[in-house]
Design a protein around this motif. Sequence first.
Motif, PDB file in Angstrom:
ATOM      1  N   UNK A  87      14.241   1.123  -0.027  1.00  0.00           N
ATOM      2  CA  UNK A  87      15.628   0.713   0.187  1.00  0.00           C
ATOM      3  C   UNK A  87      15.713  -0.772   0.516  1.00  0.00           C
ATOM      4  N   UNK A  88      14.775  -1.240   1.314  1.00  0.00           N
ATOM      5  CA  UNK A  88      14.741  -2.663   1.642  1.00  0.00           C
ATOM      6  C   UNK A  88      14.506  -3.495   0.386  1.00  0.00           C
ATOM      7  N   UNK A 130       0.828  -1.208   0.000  1.00  0.00           N
ATOM      8  CA  UNK A 130       0.000   0.000   0.000  1.00  0.00           C
ATOM      9  C   UNK A 130       0.864   1.260   0.000  1.00  0.00           C
ATOM     10  N   UNK A 131       1.890   1.280   0.846  1.00  0.00           N
ATOM     11  CA  UNK A 131       2.746   2.466   0.956  1.00  0.00           C
ATOM     12  C   UNK A 131       3.472   2.740  -0.354  1.00  0.00           C
ATOM     13  N   UNK A 132       3.973   1.697  -1.009  1.00  0.00           N
ATOM     14  CA  UNK A 132       4.706   1.883  -2.259  1.00  0.00           C
ATOM     15  C   UNK A 132       3.833   2.504  -3.346  1.00  0.00           C
ATOM     16  N   UNK A 143       1.817  10.991   8.857  1.00  0.00           N
ATOM     17  CA  UNK A 143       1.601  12.321   8.295  1.00  0.00           C
ATOM     18  C   UNK A 143       2.378  12.360   6.984  1.00  0.00           C
ATOM     19  N   UNK A 144       2.356  13.500   6.318  1.00  0.00           N
ATOM     20  CA  UNK A 144       2.990  13.591   4.998  1.00  0.00           C
ATOM     21  C   UNK A 144       4.475  13.253   5.072  1.00  0.00           C
ATOM     22  N   UNK A 145       5.153  13.705   6.129  1.00  0.00           N
ATOM     23  CA  UNK A 145       6.598  13.492   6.226  1.00  0.00           C
ATOM     24  C   UNK A 145       6.956  12.042   6.544  1.00  0.00           C
ATOM     25  N   UNK A 146       6.301  11.458   7.550  1.00  0.00           N
ATOM     26  CA  UNK A 146       6.737  10.109   7.908  1.00  0.00           C
ATOM     27  C   UNK A 146       6.245   9.035   6.955  1.00  0.00           C
ATOM     28  N   UNK A 147       5.212   9.349   6.165  1.00  0.00           N
ATOM     29  CA  UNK A 147       4.825   8.366   5.147  1.00  0.00           C
ATOM     30  C   UNK A 147       5.888   8.330   4.047  1.00  0.00           C
ATOM     31  N   UNK A 148       6.544   9.489   3.807  1.00  0.00           N
ATOM     32  CA  UNK A 148       7.651   9.542   2.844  1.00  0.00           C
ATOM     33  C   UNK A 148       8.847   8.739   3.370  1.00  0.00           C
ATOM     34  N   UNK A 149       9.100   8.860   4.670  1.00  0.00           N
ATOM     35  CA  UNK A 149      10.200   8.111   5.265  1.00  0.00           C
ATOM     36  C   UNK A 149       9.927   6.608   5.230  1.00  0.00           C
ATOM     37  N   UNK A 150       8.677   6.232   5.505  1.00  0.00           N
ATOM     38  CA  UNK A 150       8.313   4.816   5.459  1.00  0.00           C
ATOM     39  C   UNK A 150       8.441   4.284   4.035  1.00  0.00           C
TER      40      UNK A 150
END
Length: 426
Positions: free
Chosen positions: A406-407, A361-363, A393-400
């Motif tokens: 990367x994984x 979902x995140x990808x 939030x907008x920032x940590x969804x980008x980090x996730x």
Amino acid sequence: MKTSILIPIFNVQDCLKECIDSILQQVDVSKDDIDIVLVDDGSTDSSLDIAIEYAKKDERIFVLSKANGGPGPSTARNAALELMKGTKLREILEKNIQDEKYIIKSYERRNSFDKSDEKYINAKELSKYFIQIQARVYKTDLVDLNELILQDLPEDVLIHHLDSDDYLDKRCISECLKNIKEKNVNIFMHNISTVDEDSNIVEDKAYLIGKKIKTGYYDSGLKMLEKNMIPNLWFTYQGIFKASLLNDFKLRFTNFLYHEDHDFAIILFALSKKIFVCDESLLYYRIRSGSTMNSTKELEFPKTMPKSLQHIKEEFDNFKDLRAYDRCLGFLTSFKEIYKIKNLFSRRLYKKIFYAQVGEFVLKYNKKIFNFKNEKETKKIIQLFKDIGINININNIKLLYLKIKLRQFYRYPKLLFGIKKYDDEC
């Protein structure tokens, strides 16, 4: 032990007779050992008529016609569980019990170890929700029976699910019963064959068994999941299991999912002892153009759409994209249920399940979450993440997203050159 074969039905008039006949023609098993529950999920073709005709001919068949609960057959599967042989609700309807003193213990919430949510319903109250059409045939306006009743299931009944466009090998139930008894296991898992309805090509042993899942005996379902490192497990019609396995967690299918058996299967296996996995194909899975799976390829929006999709139709250019989103949202919703038993898994397996289900979902939709015109949809997704311990939030969804990406490259370096597609076994 009696085996209840539970079948959700929706617009399968061309396949349904072959499906039911395959049960009636089972060999090396007593007629009295088989119970058949057909739940019509608001079909608009002659599927219900076919089911009713079969109920007239065979006393082992019980039919419920209910309001449609799509997308997916989850509400129909759950209704079938509440109406399998040996349940109090089935007894009330078949014996026409309307006594206020006849009380059933039920629960308010499914998929939880917490049983403080007990409630009690009397037979007279329950009967109000069902209209008898003929012997062993009933109709209800309910979409989700679990809003009315969620019972403990009988200890002495086995369950084998079957989709209404598929059919059993004539030895399926006898082989399942033999293995359950001889090996003294709670779940017996078998392989399936696929049948292409256009080409009539049959592919034997088409499921994960032998490819991803090693055959043989396991002390527990958790050991099976750990040993094979399976982050997504499909298990409805691929075997038989004891109904009582669902009671401790009040386990039912999660409504309105694209793949409603993702969380169900993983939770079922995680909570079960004594599993046997066999590579023999005992069910024929039909690949047809009108199936739920193939409908995901259609571009045009259908004239009638499931209520759960109507509110976000304008967010997508075509039906294919909408269904793709619904599929990925289903993975996220599925993981919310698995998260409830996260402490049962090893860290390695838990991470694999997380990245396979939440990662997908995140990808694909990390940017879209905060760009929905429909604020209700955004709030729903944010709440789903909160339910799995992530305040997005907008920032940590980008980090996730970056972490998952990367994984992905670390595990599949060929992705950098566009050689291999990433799916993490999704």
